[in-house]
Design a protein around this motif. Structure first.
Motif, short mmCIF file in Angstrom:
data_model
loop_
_atom_site.label_atom_id
_atom_site.label_comp_id
_atom_site.label_asym_id
_atom_site.label_seq_id
_atom_site.Cartn_x
_atom_site.Cartn_y
_atom_site.Cartn_z
N THR A 141 0.85 -1.18 0.00
CA THR A 141 0.00 0.00 0.00
C THR A 141 0.88 1.23 0.00
N GLU A 142 0.66 2.12 -0.96
CA GLU A 142 1.44 3.35 -1.04
C GLU A 142 0.53 4.56 -0.89
N LEU A 143 0.98 5.50 -0.09
CA LEU A 143 0.30 6.79 0.03
C LEU A 143 1.22 7.84 -0.58
N MET A 179 4.88 3.72 2.50
CA MET A 179 4.65 2.35 2.04
C MET A 179 4.38 1.42 3.21
N LYS A 180 3.39 0.56 3.05
CA LYS A 180 3.05 -0.45 4.05
C LYS A 180 3.11 -1.82 3.40
N LYS A 226 3.77 -1.40 10.27
CA LYS A 226 4.46 -0.11 10.19
C LYS A 226 4.55 0.40 8.76
N TRP A 227 4.66 1.72 8.66
CA TRP A 227 4.85 2.38 7.38
C TRP A 227 6.30 2.80 7.22
N VAL A 228 6.77 2.81 5.99
CA VAL A 228 8.07 3.40 5.65
C VAL A 228 7.80 4.74 4.98
#
Length: 286
Positions: free
Chosen positions: A113-115, A123-124, A134-136
């Motif tokens: 998943t990208e925001l 990115m998740k 967690k997100w990067v």
């Protein structure tokens, strides 16, 4: 660009890069818009029309998007696909990105998943030692490709703003894309010119891309509907693999449809962002 190139492994590590690029750190020229090149082209000079295409998207507000990024290096070819929504006014988007199968064939990769946000890519399900919850976060201004390649999908507004650097363009006639009648244009854009004409949020990333790619000249094909909105755009980027010193060719395609679609993007809280070390290649160790 050296920093990003070091992250790109051998071609089997696919354009490892493709996904490693997912945060590991990651034509035809035609004539100018005047004279014969513009004959039969509705809407006026093709160069002028294309330089304004990003503004038409902002006026449209939002859309759904499908993306495809094809990479070729050393005889290896991989494709990364994405699907989601994008708000052109707020510069916010959400994509579900599908990586190609694990090169070893041992396991399938989960969708990422990208925001997309001004100045940042989140990115998740990134993998590579990042906890699943967690997100990067990546500062896109720090990327030597301007996030045109790193995420495995080109930010839709950035893709459109590359056209602000259009230097040559020809009208290639009428056709149809996803059921919509469109005008096909073919040409080249210069990333340095695009950066100078871009909105504030894309100015620095596009300037970085102009320095980071093997050439600042980007061949493209783009399809506009009768309202001047981009329905499909395909760029061709090239850069040099830092380890192998071979040329990597990237074809990035963005398809836009369902204009006015609702977009709801909530950016992660600081506590949800991973601050640890990320493995250099997907599935690697910290």
């Amino acid at each position: 660009m050296a920093r990003r190139q070091r992250r790109f492994g051998r071609a089997g590590a696919t354009v490892a890069a493709a996904g490693a690029a997912l945060c590991a750190g990651l034509g035809a020229c035609g004539c100018s818009g005047g004279g014969a090149a513009a004959q039969g082209a509705p809407g006026g000079d093709p160069v002028a029309v294309l330089r304004q295409a990003a503004d038409r998207l902002v006026a449209a507000g939002s859309s759904q998007a499908r993306t495809s990024m094809e990479m070729a290096s050393g005889g290896t070819r991989v494709t990364i696909r994405g699907e989601g929504v994008y708000d052109f006014r707020e510069r916010l988007g959400r994509l579900k990105v599908l990586l190609p199968p694990d090169p070893t064939g041992v396991s399938e990769r989960r969708p990422i998943t990208e925001l997309l946000a001004p100045g940042a890519l989140y990115m998740k399900n990134r993998g590579a030692g990042v906890p699943a919850d967690k997100w990067v976060r990546v500062d896109t201004a720090s990327l030597s490709d301007g996030n045109l390649v790193t995420g495995g999908a080109t930010d839709p507004l950035a893709a459109a703003e590359v056209l602000r650097g259009t230097r040559t363009a020809v009208y290639a006639g009428r056709t149809e894309v996803a059921g919509a009648r469109v005008r096909h244009y073919r040409g080249t854009a210069d990333l340095s010119d695009a950066a100078r004409g871009a909105s504030a949020g894309n100015r620095n990333p596009l300037a970085a891309a102009a320095e980071g790619f093997a050439t600042a000249e980007v061949p493209f094909d783009v399809y506009l509907d009768d309202e001047g909105r981009i329905r499909k755009i395909r760029h061709r980027f090239t850069f040099v693999n830092g380890r192998e010193r071979d040329t990597v060719a990237v074809a990035s395609t963005t398809l836009l449809y369902d204009f006015g679609a609702p977009v709801a993007v909530r950016l992660p809280d600081d506590a949800d962002i991973y601050a640890g070390k990320i493995a250099e290649e997907p599935g690697g160790e910290n």
